[in-house]
Design an enzyme around this catalytic site. Structure first.
Site, PDB file in Angstrom:
ATOM      1  N   ARG A 157       0.842  -1.218   0.000  1.00 33.01           N
ATOM      2  CA  ARG A 157       0.000   0.000   0.000  1.00 33.01           C
ATOM      3  C   ARG A 157       0.868   1.256   0.000  1.00 33.01           C
ATOM      4  NH1 ARG A 157      -2.523  -3.675  -0.873  1.00 33.01           N
ATOM      5  NH2 ARG A 157      -4.471  -4.406   0.048  1.00 33.01           N
ATOM      6  N   SER A 232     -10.803  -1.083   3.474  1.00 34.89           N
ATOM      7  CA  SER A 232      -9.973  -1.204   4.687  1.00 34.89           C
ATOM      8  C   SER A 232      -9.543   0.177   5.150  1.00 34.89           C
ATOM      9  CB  SER A 232      -8.710  -2.015   4.387  1.00 34.89           C
ATOM     10  OG  SER A 232      -9.072  -3.260   3.862  1.00 34.89           O
ATOM     11  N   GLU A 328      -5.003   3.676   6.257  1.00 34.52           N
ATOM     12  CA  GLU A 328      -4.747   3.467   4.827  1.00 34.52           C
ATOM     13  C   GLU A 328      -5.466   4.552   4.016  1.00 34.52           C
ATOM     14  OE1 GLU A 328      -5.332  -0.624   3.311  1.00 34.52           O
ATOM     15  OE2 GLU A 328      -6.273   0.268   1.544  1.00 34.52           O
TER      16      GLU A 328
HETATM   17  C1  LIG Z   1     -15.486  -1.165  -0.727  1.00 36.94           C
HETATM   18  C2  LIG Z   1     -14.044  -0.831  -0.967  1.00 36.94           C
HETATM   19  C3  LIG Z   1     -13.117  -1.856  -1.110  1.00 36.94           C
HETATM   20  C4  LIG Z   1     -11.771  -1.579  -1.352  1.00 36.94           C
HETATM   21  N1  LIG Z   1     -10.900  -2.617  -1.489  1.00 36.94           N
HETATM   22  C5  LIG Z   1      -9.610  -2.376  -1.751  1.00 36.94           C
HETATM   23  C6  LIG Z   1      -8.681  -3.467  -1.941  1.00 36.94           C
HETATM   24  O1  LIG Z   1      -9.067  -4.627  -1.909  1.00 36.94           O
HETATM   25  N2  LIG Z   1      -7.382  -3.171  -2.173  1.00 36.94           N
HETATM   26  C7  LIG Z   1      -6.936  -1.883  -2.257  1.00 36.94           C
HETATM   27  O2  LIG Z   1      -5.729  -1.693  -2.491  1.00 36.94           O
HETATM   28  N3  LIG Z   1      -7.776  -0.838  -2.079  1.00 36.94           N
HETATM   29  C8  LIG Z   1      -9.091  -1.051  -1.837  1.00 36.94           C
HETATM   30  N4  LIG Z   1      -9.951   0.004  -1.651  1.00 36.94           N
HETATM   31  C9  LIG Z   1      -9.434   1.369  -1.703  1.00 36.94           C
HETATM   32  C10 LIG Z   1      -9.577   2.069  -3.072  1.00 36.94           C
HETATM   33  O3  LIG Z   1     -10.417   1.348  -3.907  1.00 36.94           O
HETATM   34  C11 LIG Z   1      -8.234   2.256  -3.771  1.00 36.94           C
HETATM   35  O4  LIG Z   1      -7.326   2.935  -2.940  1.00 36.94           O
HETATM   36  C12 LIG Z   1      -8.365   3.022  -5.090  1.00 36.94           C
HETATM   37  O5  LIG Z   1      -7.156   2.939  -5.821  1.00 36.94           O
HETATM   38  C13 LIG Z   1      -8.730   4.491  -4.884  1.00 36.94           C
HETATM   39  O6  LIG Z   1      -9.024   5.047  -6.141  1.00 36.94           O
HETATM   40  P1  LIG Z   1      -9.853   6.384  -6.303  1.00 36.94           P
HETATM   41  O7  LIG Z   1      -9.807   6.749  -7.747  1.00 36.94           O
HETATM   42  O8  LIG Z   1     -11.198   6.229  -5.724  1.00 36.94           O
HETATM   43  O9  LIG Z   1      -8.974   7.392  -5.453  1.00 36.94           O
HETATM   44  P2  LIG Z   1      -9.440   8.701  -4.671  1.00 36.94           P
HETATM   45  O10 LIG Z   1     -10.102   8.302  -3.403  1.00 36.94           O
HETATM   46  O11 LIG Z   1     -10.166   9.616  -5.566  1.00 36.94           O
HETATM   47  O12 LIG Z   1      -8.013   9.341  -4.340  1.00 36.94           O
HETATM   48  C14 LIG Z   1      -7.104   8.707  -3.475  1.00 36.94           C
HETATM   49  C15 LIG Z   1      -5.846   9.601  -3.385  1.00 36.94           C
HETATM   50  O13 LIG Z   1      -5.230   9.681  -4.672  1.00 36.94           O
HETATM   51  C16 LIG Z   1      -5.209  11.019  -5.171  1.00 36.94           C
HETATM   52  N5  LIG Z   1      -5.517  10.917  -6.605  1.00 36.94           N
HETATM   53  C17 LIG Z   1      -6.659  10.491  -7.201  1.00 36.94           C
HETATM   54  N6  LIG Z   1      -6.500  10.438  -8.542  1.00 36.94           N
HETATM   55  C18 LIG Z   1      -5.236  10.835  -8.804  1.00 36.94           C
HETATM   56  C19 LIG Z   1      -4.438  10.981 -10.001  1.00 36.94           C
HETATM   57  N7  LIG Z   1      -4.928  10.721 -11.211  1.00 36.94           N
HETATM   58  N8  LIG Z   1      -3.151  11.427  -9.874  1.00 36.94           N
HETATM   59  C20 LIG Z   1      -2.619  11.710  -8.671  1.00 36.94           C
HETATM   60  N9  LIG Z   1      -3.306  11.604  -7.509  1.00 36.94           N
HETATM   61  C21 LIG Z   1      -4.595  11.152  -7.576  1.00 36.94           C
HETATM   62  C22 LIG Z   1      -6.239  11.777  -4.352  1.00 36.94           C
HETATM   63  O14 LIG Z   1      -5.894  13.144  -4.224  1.00 36.94           O
HETATM   64  C23 LIG Z   1      -6.141  11.049  -3.013  1.00 36.94           C
HETATM   65  O15 LIG Z   1      -5.043  11.509  -2.268  1.00 36.94           O
HETATM   66  C24 LIG Z   1     -11.329  -0.233  -1.428  1.00 36.94           C
HETATM   67  C25 LIG Z   1     -12.257   0.805  -1.306  1.00 36.94           C
HETATM   68  C26 LIG Z   1     -13.603   0.514  -1.088  1.00 36.94           C
HETATM   69  C27 LIG Z   1     -14.593   1.641  -0.973  1.00 36.94           C
END
Ligand SMILES: Cc1cc2nc3c(=O)[nH]c(=O)nc-3n(C[C@H](O)[C@H](O)[C@H](O)COP(=O)(O)OP(=O)(O)OC[C@H]3O[C@@H](n4cnc5c(N)ncnc54)[C@H](O)[C@@H]3O)c2cc1C
Length: 332
Positions: A157, A232, A328
């Site tokens: 992570r 998580s 996380e």
């Molecule tokens: C139900 C559920 C289950 C999940 N299961 C997992 C799992 O099994 N494994 C896992 O690893 N994660 C898991 N996650 C966490 C999440 O899915 C990941 O961390 C995912 O990669 C976040 O993507 P996002 O586009 O929603 O990011 P966001 O929440 O929009 O952003 C996260 C961070 O990245 C930054 N950011 C967003 N886009 C960009 C970009 N293009 N360039 C630079 N910075 C950026 C934002 O400013 C923020 O700091 C889960 C989440 C949920 C809700």
């Protein structure tokens, strides 16, 4: 003021002063130019953030779309996907084309552009296993740079985008190296093998593995569309062997994974459950009934209420086990 409730999976109703969705590089470049003397807030799918206050910075929603095959040989295909593509839709696209390597990461919410930031992982596979490179634009200088796998310094992570380069770049696209044949089926996680057995499958394809992962996730994890959450909330702590042994004297049943000669990973979910937080609810903020690692918003919790609950959990675990568990989820 613009409500961000629909843009974060916790469903927290904070407001943004300004909200700009960009769907091309040139649009993004003009936004960066306009705000070159200010800070901006970068938003992807909003599935890894806890918003505790209104956002005064301009919110820039990365909505770049497109998937293309960059190159291929007999065995592999290099696919470049733009940052705003939804991760799970991309996994489904890969499976339709019979491209392997990301089936274990089915149903992870969020966008491709955020996937390298915390090196998303699940069921024995991490993004780094298939990652080739990503393109990113420097927020201040607008220089576009390609980061190779080595550059990204991926860990559990973790990546360079969460450490030294935190908040400096916007990821524009990600290129993954996927298999075209001789797919490596990864069922080392017992739950996948059990699920496949339940499905009556003995020689699984990558599509079968994806179906098994989806079924497990749907049975275990709350769907953010029904109950706000960010997956998580905490990382699993890695502790020195000595600390593990000390705790184990009192809790012989404690689960663990050996990560190196002298280091042991302890499931944060177990620590939370043993501290009796599982299923607890404080107003609309709570700890999920089935997954102690998942904090939830039962409806109208504020980000601050969820954050306070997370702090209480951290402090209780520190007092009880002497272990600091790290969040996380990104807290803003
Ligand atoms: C139900 C559920 C289950 C999940 N299961 C997992 C799992 O099994 N494994 C896992 O690893 N994660 C898991 N996650 C966490 C999440 O899915 C990941 O961390 C995912 O990669 C976040 O993507 P996002 O586009 O929603 O990011 P966001 O929440 O929009 O952003 C996260 C961070 O990245 C930054 N950011 C967003 N886009 C960009 C970009 N293009 N360039 C630079 N910075 C950026 C934002 O400013 C923020 O700091 C889960 C989440 C949920 C809700």
């Amino acid at each position: 003021m613009y409500s961000l409730k629909a843009y974060n999976t916790f469903g927290i109703d904070v407001k943004a002063k300004e909200f700009i969705s960009v769907s091309s590089l040139s649009e993004l470049q003009s936004v960066l130019e306009k705000y070159k003397h200010e800070e901006i807030f970068v938003l992807g799918g909003g599935s890894n953030m806890l918003l505790t206050q209104d956002i005064e910075k301009p919110v820039v929603h990365i909505n770049l779309k497109g998937i293309q095959i960059a190159k291929q040989d007999e065995n592999y295909v290099w696919v470049e996907a733009q940052a705003g593509e939804n991760w799970h839709q991309f996994v489904l696209w890969a499976l339709e084309n019979d491209f392997g390597g990301i089936e274990n990461l089915s149903l992870i919410p969020g966008n491709i552009g955020s996937a390298p930031i915390q090196n998303i992982g699940a069921y024995g596979v991490e993004l780094k296993d298939v990652f080739d490179n990503c393109k990113a634009i420097h927020i201040k200088t607008q220089e576009i740079k390609t980061f190779t796998k080595e550059d990204c310094l991926f860990g559990y992570r973790e990546s360079i985008f969460k450490s030294t380069e935190k908040g400096k770049y916007i990821i524009l696209s990600v290129t993954l190296k996927l298999t075209k044949k001789n797919h490596k089926i990864s069922t080392s996680y017992g739950v996948i093998a059990n699920e496949l057995q339940k499905m009556g499958i003995t020689a699984p394809t990558i599509q079968d593995v994806s179906k098994a992962v989806i079924s497990i996730r749907q049975s275990k994890l709350p769907d953010p569309k029904e109950i706000g959450n960010s997956g998580s909330f905490f990382k699993n702590p890695v502790v020195p062997q000595k600390i593990y042994e000390k705790i184990q004297e009192q809790y012989p049943e404690m689960p663990f994974y050996k990560v190196s000669e002298d280091e042991i990973k302890i499931p944060a979910g177990w620590l939370i459950e043993t501290s009796e937080f599982k299923g607890k609810r404080f107003g609309d903020a709570g700890v999920h009934q089935k997954q102690a690692l998942v904090l939830v918003n039962y409806g109208n919790a504020t980000g601050e209420e969820i954050y306070n609950l997370a702090k209480t959990i951290q402090n209780t675990i520190f007092d009880k086990f002497g272990i600091e568990i790290e969040m996380e989820v990104n807290v803003f």
